[in-house]
Design a protein around this motif. Structure first.
Motif, PDB file in Angstrom:
ATOM      1  N   LEU A  22       0.741  -0.952   0.040  1.00 48.53           N
ATOM      2  CA  LEU A  22      -0.118  -0.066  -0.122  1.00 48.53           C
ATOM      3  C   LEU A  22       0.945   1.172   0.020  1.00 48.53           C
ATOM      4  O   LEU A  22       0.931   2.201  -0.943  1.00 48.53           O
ATOM      5  CB  LEU A  22      -0.875   0.062   1.119  1.00 48.53           C
ATOM      6  CG  LEU A  22      -2.243  -0.827   0.950  1.00 48.53           C
ATOM      7  CD1 LEU A  22      -3.298  -0.803   2.283  1.00 48.53           C
ATOM      8  CD2 LEU A  22      -3.243   0.125  -0.071  1.00 48.53           C
ATOM      9  N   MET A  40      -4.681  -1.168 -11.005  1.00 51.05           N
ATOM     10  CA  MET A  40      -5.202  -2.197 -10.217  1.00 51.05           C
ATOM     11  C   MET A  40      -6.836  -2.241 -10.514  1.00 51.05           C
ATOM     12  O   MET A  40      -7.374  -3.490 -10.766  1.00 51.05           O
ATOM     13  CB  MET A  40      -5.391  -2.018  -8.717  1.00 51.05           C
ATOM     14  CG  MET A  40      -3.841  -2.142  -8.107  1.00 51.05           C
ATOM     15  SD  MET A  40      -3.022  -3.628  -8.532  1.00 51.05           S
ATOM     16  CE  MET A  40      -1.815  -3.197 -10.225  1.00 51.05           C
ATOM     17  N   ARG A  44      -8.115  -6.000 -12.439  1.00 48.85           N
ATOM     18  CA  ARG A  44      -9.337  -6.728 -11.898  1.00 48.85           C
ATOM     19  C   ARG A  44     -10.317  -6.945 -13.180  1.00 48.85           C
ATOM     20  O   ARG A  44     -11.269  -7.876 -13.345  1.00 48.85           O
ATOM     21  CB  ARG A  44     -10.039  -5.912 -10.693  1.00 48.85           C
ATOM     22  CG  ARG A  44      -8.982  -6.071  -9.461  1.00 48.85           C
ATOM     23  CD  ARG A  44      -9.771  -5.354  -8.291  1.00 48.85           C
ATOM     24  NE  ARG A  44     -11.022  -6.249  -7.699  1.00 48.85           N
ATOM     25  CZ  ARG A  44     -12.034  -6.037  -7.881  1.00 48.85           C
ATOM     26  NH1 ARG A  44     -12.650  -4.760  -8.295  1.00 48.85           N
ATOM     27  NH2 ARG A  44     -12.865  -6.723  -7.253  1.00 48.85           N
ATOM     28  N   LYS A  49      -7.026 -10.683  -9.520  1.00 44.73           N
ATOM     29  CA  LYS A  49      -7.389 -10.504  -8.217  1.00 44.73           C
ATOM     30  C   LYS A  49      -6.282  -9.930  -7.341  1.00 44.73           C
ATOM     31  O   LYS A  49      -5.214  -9.898  -7.676  1.00 44.73           O
ATOM     32  CB  LYS A  49      -7.525 -11.798  -7.382  1.00 44.73           C
ATOM     33  CG  LYS A  49      -8.643 -12.776  -8.004  1.00 44.73           C
ATOM     34  CD  LYS A  49     -10.054 -12.056  -8.090  1.00 44.73           C
ATOM     35  CE  LYS A  49     -11.176 -13.141  -8.622  1.00 44.73           C
ATOM     36  NZ  LYS A  49     -12.571 -12.763  -8.563  1.00 44.73           N
ATOM     37  N   VAL A  50      -6.861  -8.784  -6.863  1.00 38.19           N
ATOM     38  CA  VAL A  50      -5.874  -8.159  -5.873  1.00 38.19           C
ATOM     39  C   VAL A  50      -5.887  -7.943  -4.462  1.00 38.19           C
ATOM     40  O   VAL A  50      -6.748  -7.884  -3.969  1.00 38.19           O
ATOM     41  CB  VAL A  50      -5.945  -6.256  -6.458  1.00 38.19           C
ATOM     42  CG1 VAL A  50      -4.945  -5.523  -5.574  1.00 38.19           C
ATOM     43  CG2 VAL A  50      -5.849  -6.096  -7.774  1.00 38.19           C
ATOM     44  N   LEU A  52      -4.247  -6.709  -1.182  1.00 39.64           N
ATOM     45  CA  LEU A  52      -3.338  -5.609  -0.627  1.00 39.64           C
ATOM     46  C   LEU A  52      -2.618  -6.374   0.662  1.00 39.64           C
ATOM     47  O   LEU A  52      -3.423  -6.991   1.482  1.00 39.64           O
ATOM     48  CB  LEU A  52      -4.220  -4.502  -0.201  1.00 39.64           C
ATOM     49  CG  LEU A  52      -5.009  -3.854  -1.088  1.00 39.64           C
ATOM     50  CD1 LEU A  52      -6.001  -2.811  -0.518  1.00 39.64           C
ATOM     51  CD2 LEU A  52      -4.135  -3.273  -2.457  1.00 39.64           C
ATOM     52  N   GLU A  74     -12.891   0.776  -3.172  1.00 39.40           N
ATOM     53  CA  GLU A  74     -13.083  -0.596  -2.871  1.00 39.40           C
ATOM     54  C   GLU A  74     -12.931  -1.388  -4.259  1.00 39.40           C
ATOM     55  O   GLU A  74     -12.748  -2.630  -4.253  1.00 39.40           O
ATOM     56  CB  GLU A  74     -14.353  -0.771  -2.216  1.00 39.40           C
ATOM     57  CG  GLU A  74     -14.482  -0.384  -0.768  1.00 39.40           C
ATOM     58  CD  GLU A  74     -15.640  -0.647  -0.126  1.00 39.40           C
ATOM     59  OE1 GLU A  74     -16.480  -0.908  -0.683  1.00 39.40           O
ATOM     60  OE2 GLU A  74     -15.732  -0.272   0.895  1.00 39.40           O
ATOM     61  N   CYS A  76     -10.727  -1.467  -6.433  1.00 37.90           N
ATOM     62  CA  CYS A  76      -9.431  -1.551  -6.981  1.00 37.90           C
ATOM     63  C   CYS A  76      -8.588  -2.944  -6.224  1.00 37.90           C
ATOM     64  O   CYS A  76      -7.354  -3.034  -6.410  1.00 37.90           O
ATOM     65  CB  CYS A  76      -8.580  -0.471  -7.160  1.00 37.90           C
ATOM     66  SG  CYS A  76      -7.783  -0.008  -5.574  1.00 37.90           S
ATOM     67  N   TRP A  77      -9.549  -3.529  -5.249  1.00 36.52           N
ATOM     68  CA  TRP A  77      -8.818  -4.536  -4.577  1.00 36.52           C
ATOM     69  C   TRP A  77      -9.989  -5.456  -4.039  1.00 36.52           C
ATOM     70  O   TRP A  77     -11.193  -5.350  -4.226  1.00 36.52           O
ATOM     71  CB  TRP A  77      -8.127  -4.263  -3.187  1.00 36.52           C
ATOM     72  CG  TRP A  77      -9.058  -3.270  -2.377  1.00 36.52           C
ATOM     73  CD1 TRP A  77      -9.109  -1.806  -2.246  1.00 36.52           C
ATOM     74  CD2 TRP A  77      -9.767  -3.728  -1.397  1.00 36.52           C
ATOM     75  NE1 TRP A  77     -10.040  -1.516  -1.263  1.00 36.52           N
ATOM     76  CE2 TRP A  77     -10.199  -2.430  -0.560  1.00 36.52           C
ATOM     77  CE3 TRP A  77     -10.156  -4.989  -0.757  1.00 36.52           C
ATOM     78  CZ2 TRP A  77     -11.356  -2.833   0.616  1.00 36.52           C
ATOM     79  CZ3 TRP A  77     -10.853  -5.318   0.550  1.00 36.52           C
ATOM     80  CH2 TRP A  77     -11.498  -3.912   0.926  1.00 36.52           C
ATOM     81  N   ASP A  78      -9.552  -6.845  -3.887  1.00 35.40           N
ATOM     82  CA  ASP A  78     -10.462  -8.068  -3.415  1.00 35.40           C
ATOM     83  C   ASP A  78     -10.341  -8.204  -1.873  1.00 35.40           C
ATOM     84  O   ASP A  78     -11.196  -9.082  -1.615  1.00 35.40           O
ATOM     85  CB  ASP A  78     -10.238  -8.997  -4.424  1.00 35.40           C
ATOM     86  CG  ASP A  78     -10.292  -8.813  -5.936  1.00 35.40           C
ATOM     87  OD1 ASP A  78     -11.549  -8.972  -6.352  1.00 35.40           O
ATOM     88  OD2 ASP A  78      -9.448  -8.711  -6.529  1.00 35.40           O
ATOM     89  N   ILE A  80      -7.686  -8.019   1.903  1.00 30.13           N
ATOM     90  CA  ILE A  80      -6.411  -7.151   2.536  1.00 30.13           C
ATOM     91  C   ILE A  80      -5.965  -8.118   3.618  1.00 30.13           C
ATOM     92  O   ILE A  80      -6.689  -8.629   4.244  1.00 30.13           O
ATOM     93  CB  ILE A  80      -7.032  -5.877   3.176  1.00 30.13           C
ATOM     94  CG1 ILE A  80      -7.570  -4.926   2.190  1.00 30.13           C
ATOM     95  CG2 ILE A  80      -5.788  -5.324   3.663  1.00 30.13           C
ATOM     96  CD1 ILE A  80      -8.029  -3.731   2.866  1.00 30.13           C
TER      97      ILE A  80
END
Length: 291
Positions: A22, A40, A44, A49-50, A52, A74, A76-78, A80
């Protein structure tokens, strides 16, 4: 030889999952990097899949709120995975005892001590003065601008008592905008240097990658053996961690190592190789900034 690329899209189709740092990659501690967010989102949109993967000492829900406020949306990621989650699980299993001397910034780091419901029979964590402590839990310095050496007297006392230090964030420094701040990793390194025992749960150490993989495995539509790339700007955390996990690495040179790699838009190839050689590691790819 590390390959310098122009953008993540040039290699994105080779991977199913990106383990993305991050701070220094998606934001600068104050605001998001729009190009990184776009990269990102595009990954996706193409089926990637991302996850973080961050050395933040906070629970993942707290990190999600924090980065949203910075402009990291939210979409830009799947998932954390945080160093804080990994370290909290160990703390509530009693790895440094029940009575702990807690180091961190209040109220920012107070979430670390909130109950963790996923642990069976968690110990009753009690923050106490150092003189009463069975161990130390370090989310960071009380003052991130103060030299870590100010902790030497307390650390000498703790070492003589045989206290273990749980480090919730192995990062040494971060850049908050234009200001460089000390992190928990600097304190843990000092404690180890003084003869104390420090326990690590973030990058480059295995526990956070185990957590990242478990979070990844809960995602839908992944192949049986997903191809993973680690993306980050910390040579001793993100890069080394990826190498040790035997996954490809995209080194973001315009973060912590911008000066050493002579990065303006892109790293200088000679400076990049000299820097990686000195760090005794390597990276599959490099780019000035995630885009």
């Amino acid at each position: 030889m590390t390959q310098i690329i122009d953008n993540f899209a040039a290699i994105a189709d080779q991977y199913d999952v990106a383990f993305v740092d991050l701070w220094g990659c998606m934001h600068n501690g104050i605001t998001a990097f729009p190009d990184a967010v776009n990269a990102m989102q595009a990954f996706r949109a193409g089926g990637g899949k991302v996850v973080l993967v961050t050395n933040s000492p906070r629970p993942w829900e707290s990190v999600a709120r924090q980065i949203f406020d910075m402009g990291v949306p939210e979409d830009c990621w799947d998932a954390i995975a945080t160093s804080g989650d990994s370290a909290r699980a160990a703390m509530f299993r009693g790895i440094v005892g029940e009575k702990i001397y807690f180091m961190g910034e209040s109220p920012r780091d107070d979430d670390f001590l909130q109950p963790l419901r996923i642990i069976d029979n968690p110990v009753n964590i009690q923050p106490v003065p150092l003189t009463e402590a069975e161990g130390i839990v370090c989310c960071g310095p009380f003052d991130p601008l103060a030299d870590p050496a100010v902790n030497r007297p307390d650390f000498l006392y703790a070492k003589q008592k045989g206290l273990k230090l749980l480090c919730a964030n192995p990062d040494i420094v971060v850049d908050r905008g234009e200001v460089r701040e000390w992190c928990a990793g600097a304190l843990a390194a000092l404690y180890t240097e003084m003869g104390g025992e420090s326990l690590y749960f973030g990058k480059p150490h295995p526990p956070i990658y185990d957590l990242a993989r478990r979070r990844m495995e809960k995602l839908d539509d992944l192949p049986e053996d997903p191809r993973i790339i680690a993306i980050g700007d910390g040579v001793h955390t993100d890069v080394l961690g990826g190498v040790q996990e035997q996954i490809d690495v995209l080194f973001i040179t315009g973060g912590l190592a911008a000066t050493e790699t002579q990065t303006k838009d892109q790293p200088d190839p000679v400076a990049l190789q000299a820097f990686l050689h000195k760090a005794q590691t390597t990276a599959t790819y490099a780019i000035g900034f995630l885009r």
